[in-house]
Design an enzyme around this catalytic site. Structure first.
Site, PDB file in Angstrom:
ATOM      1  N   TYR A  28      -1.991   0.581 -10.901  1.00 57.81           N
ATOM      2  CA  TYR A  28      -2.325   1.001 -12.087  1.00 57.81           C
ATOM      3  C   TYR A  28      -3.784   0.528 -12.505  1.00 57.81           C
ATOM      4  O   TYR A  28      -3.829   0.357 -14.194  1.00 57.81           O
ATOM      5  CB  TYR A  28      -1.162   0.394 -12.996  1.00 57.81           C
ATOM      6  CG  TYR A  28       0.173   0.923 -12.662  1.00 57.81           C
ATOM      7  CD1 TYR A  28       0.312   2.247 -13.425  1.00 57.81           C
ATOM      8  CD2 TYR A  28       1.284   0.387 -11.900  1.00 57.81           C
ATOM      9  CE1 TYR A  28       1.622   2.895 -13.191  1.00 57.81           C
ATOM     10  CE2 TYR A  28       2.291   1.043 -11.490  1.00 57.81           C
ATOM     11  CZ  TYR A  28       2.520   2.418 -12.461  1.00 57.81           C
ATOM     12  OH  TYR A  28       3.867   3.026 -11.987  1.00 57.81           O
ATOM     13  N   ASP A  29      -4.313  -0.245 -11.839  1.00 54.09           N
ATOM     14  CA  ASP A  29      -5.677  -0.652 -12.286  1.00 54.09           C
ATOM     15  C   ASP A  29      -6.510   0.088 -13.079  1.00 54.09           C
ATOM     16  O   ASP A  29      -7.152  -0.374 -14.019  1.00 54.09           O
ATOM     17  CB  ASP A  29      -6.433  -1.218 -10.922  1.00 54.09           C
ATOM     18  CG  ASP A  29      -6.067  -2.422 -10.417  1.00 54.09           C
ATOM     19  OD1 ASP A  29      -5.283  -3.337 -11.165  1.00 54.09           O
ATOM     20  OD2 ASP A  29      -6.464  -2.814  -9.300  1.00 54.09           O
ATOM     21  N   PHE A  31      -6.384  -0.918  -7.183  1.00 48.12           N
ATOM     22  CA  PHE A  31      -5.339  -0.108  -6.714  1.00 48.12           C
ATOM     23  C   PHE A  31      -4.294   0.187  -7.578  1.00 48.12           C
ATOM     24  O   PHE A  31      -4.318  -0.462  -8.769  1.00 48.12           O
ATOM     25  CB  PHE A  31      -4.461  -0.553  -5.357  1.00 48.12           C
ATOM     26  CG  PHE A  31      -3.933  -1.950  -5.736  1.00 48.12           C
ATOM     27  CD1 PHE A  31      -4.574  -3.127  -5.705  1.00 48.12           C
ATOM     28  CD2 PHE A  31      -2.487  -1.869  -5.735  1.00 48.12           C
ATOM     29  CE1 PHE A  31      -3.651  -4.198  -5.949  1.00 48.12           C
ATOM     30  CE2 PHE A  31      -1.653  -2.954  -6.022  1.00 48.12           C
ATOM     31  CZ  PHE A  31      -2.543  -4.086  -5.897  1.00 48.12           C
ATOM     32  N   HIS A  43      -2.322 -11.234 -13.134  1.00 45.88           N
ATOM     33  CA  HIS A  43      -0.746 -11.833 -12.802  1.00 45.88           C
ATOM     34  C   HIS A  43      -0.779 -12.472 -11.887  1.00 45.88           C
ATOM     35  O   HIS A  43       0.107 -13.358 -11.371  1.00 45.88           O
ATOM     36  CB  HIS A  43      -0.005 -10.435 -13.229  1.00 45.88           C
ATOM     37  CG  HIS A  43      -0.233  -9.264 -12.312  1.00 45.88           C
ATOM     38  ND1 HIS A  43      -1.556  -8.565 -12.432  1.00 45.88           N
ATOM     39  CD2 HIS A  43       0.249  -8.567 -11.395  1.00 45.88           C
ATOM     40  CE1 HIS A  43      -1.514  -7.719 -11.534  1.00 45.88           C
ATOM     41  NE2 HIS A  43      -0.527  -7.629 -11.024  1.00 45.88           N
ATOM     42  N   ARG A  44      -1.118 -11.778 -10.658  1.00 47.56           N
ATOM     43  CA  ARG A  44      -1.169 -12.222  -9.227  1.00 47.56           C
ATOM     44  C   ARG A  44      -1.784 -13.575  -8.915  1.00 47.56           C
ATOM     45  O   ARG A  44      -1.235 -14.482  -8.415  1.00 47.56           O
ATOM     46  CB  ARG A  44      -1.827 -11.233  -8.263  1.00 47.56           C
ATOM     47  CG  ARG A  44      -1.530 -11.452  -6.750  1.00 47.56           C
ATOM     48  CD  ARG A  44      -1.945 -10.164  -5.819  1.00 47.56           C
ATOM     49  NE  ARG A  44      -1.050  -9.282  -6.124  1.00 47.56           N
ATOM     50  CZ  ARG A  44      -1.089  -7.948  -6.868  1.00 47.56           C
ATOM     51  NH1 ARG A  44      -2.383  -7.902  -7.362  1.00 47.56           N
ATOM     52  NH2 ARG A  44      -0.156  -7.107  -7.000  1.00 47.56           N
ATOM     53  N   ASN A  64       1.154  -3.760   1.736  1.00 45.35           N
ATOM     54  CA  ASN A  64      -0.031  -3.233   0.796  1.00 45.35           C
ATOM     55  C   ASN A  64      -0.941  -4.396   1.268  1.00 45.35           C
ATOM     56  O   ASN A  64      -1.226  -5.722   0.631  1.00 45.35           O
ATOM     57  CB  ASN A  64       0.503  -3.640  -0.482  1.00 45.35           C
ATOM     58  CG  ASN A  64      -0.641  -3.080  -1.691  1.00 45.35           C
ATOM     59  OD1 ASN A  64      -1.800  -3.404  -1.403  1.00 45.35           O
ATOM     60  ND2 ASN A  64       0.010  -2.641  -2.707  1.00 45.35           N
ATOM     61  N   THR A 114       4.203  -8.101   3.268  1.00 44.72           N
ATOM     62  CA  THR A 114       3.777  -6.842   2.446  1.00 44.72           C
ATOM     63  C   THR A 114       3.154  -6.005   3.240  1.00 44.72           C
ATOM     64  O   THR A 114       2.511  -6.340   4.200  1.00 44.72           O
ATOM     65  CB  THR A 114       2.752  -7.139   1.220  1.00 44.72           C
ATOM     66  OG1 THR A 114       2.640  -6.174   0.498  1.00 44.72           O
ATOM     67  CG2 THR A 114       1.401  -7.829   1.805  1.00 44.72           C
ATOM     68  N   LYS A 164      -2.891  -5.954  -1.833  1.00 48.30           N
ATOM     69  CA  LYS A 164      -2.464  -7.193  -2.508  1.00 48.30           C
ATOM     70  C   LYS A 164      -2.529  -8.307  -1.591  1.00 48.30           C
ATOM     71  O   LYS A 164      -2.750  -9.592  -1.747  1.00 48.30           O
ATOM     72  CB  LYS A 164      -0.832  -7.025  -2.285  1.00 48.30           C
ATOM     73  CG  LYS A 164      -0.107  -6.310  -3.606  1.00 48.30           C
ATOM     74  CD  LYS A 164       1.450  -6.626  -3.626  1.00 48.30           C
ATOM     75  CE  LYS A 164       2.365  -5.914  -4.533  1.00 48.30           C
ATOM     76  NZ  LYS A 164       3.551  -6.311  -4.484  1.00 48.30           N
ATOM     77  N   ASP A 207       6.530  -9.479  -6.117  1.00 45.10           N
ATOM     78  CA  ASP A 207       6.873  -8.190  -6.538  1.00 45.10           C
ATOM     79  C   ASP A 207       6.148  -8.188  -8.120  1.00 45.10           C
ATOM     80  O   ASP A 207       6.098  -8.981  -8.688  1.00 45.10           O
ATOM     81  CB  ASP A 207       8.386  -7.968  -6.951  1.00 45.10           C
ATOM     82  CG  ASP A 207       8.910  -7.029  -5.804  1.00 45.10           C
ATOM     83  OD1 ASP A 207       8.525  -5.703  -5.945  1.00 45.10           O
ATOM     84  OD2 ASP A 207       9.756  -7.563  -4.850  1.00 45.10           O
TER      85      ASP A 207
END
Ligand code: IMP
Length: 194
Positions: free
Chosen positions: A145-146, A143, A171-172, A11, A9, A14, A67
């Site tokens: 849409y948080d 980060f 979700h992660r 990011n 990634t 993430k 994703d």
């Protein structure tokens, strides 16, 4: 016999979230800092699988990619797999504008983690968190849409709740936990057969 698992990634947020989640479960994740080639698809699962396989074959490493998508019910699931593009273009303001005057603000985040090996093996794991979209951006942490996502049974956004709480319910977290359960079990099975 264990091989390192690399999270591909670009990011950093993430990676840090996934690192923290997996380290508590005994898996030390390495960071492969690359930009993924993403195929165009309506399915997160397809996108994650294809990128993980391509990177695993190219690098010869055991790879996970992840994703995500934010699915807003009143917008029939938009932005979903296009969340990244929508964030970069119309941003939080644009999404809030689309929801102006809309009472039903139900939404969910979905994460798909794909694990792939250079031999062509690939498997995906999912996680989801339900919630609602706030009326305005709130909070400083996190980060993407948080600042506009309020998880179910809370009245603060992810950005207000902070990483510690987010990481226990996100979700992660759920997708990486599902991956970890399977991964630990599959390593045990391999070790037993040696
Ligand atoms: P991607 O999977 O990296 O393409 O992420 C899709 C979009 O969702 C990006 O714009 C991310 O910023 C956003 N996103 C992914 N995960 C999260 C999260 O945990 N919180 C808020 N936004 C996220």
């Amino acid at each position: 016999m264990s091989m390192d698992v690399y999270f591909a990634t670009s990011n950093r947020n993430k990676f840090l979230e996934a690192y923290e989640i997996l380290s508590k479960l005994g898996i030390i994740l390495k960071w492969l800092r690359i930009t993924k080639v993403e195929i165009q698809s309506d399915l997160l699962d397809e996108i994650a699988k294809k990128s993980a396989l391509e990177i695993a074959k190219r690098t010869g490493k055991h790879i996970v990619v992840e994703d995500d998508g934010l699915f807003i019910e009143a917008l029939n699931g938009f932005p979903g797999p296009y969340s990244s593009f929508v964030y970069r273009t119309i941003g939080l303001k644009g999404v809030l504008k689309l929801l102006e005057g809309v009472e039903d603000r139900v939404a969910y985040f979905k994460s798909v983690v794909a694990y792939a090996e250079p031999n062509g093996f690939v498997k995906t794991f999912e996680g989801r968190i339900d919630g609602t979209i706030s009326l305005e951006p709130r909070g400083e942490e996190g980060f993407g849409y948080d600042p506009i996502f309020i998880p179910e049974s809370y009245n603060k956004t992810f950005a207000e709740l902070g990483l510690k709480i987010k990481n226990t319910i996100s979700h992660r977290r759920r997708a990486f936990e599902n991956f970890a359960k399977w991964y630990i079990e599959s390593r045990r099975t391999i070790q037993k057969s040696f």
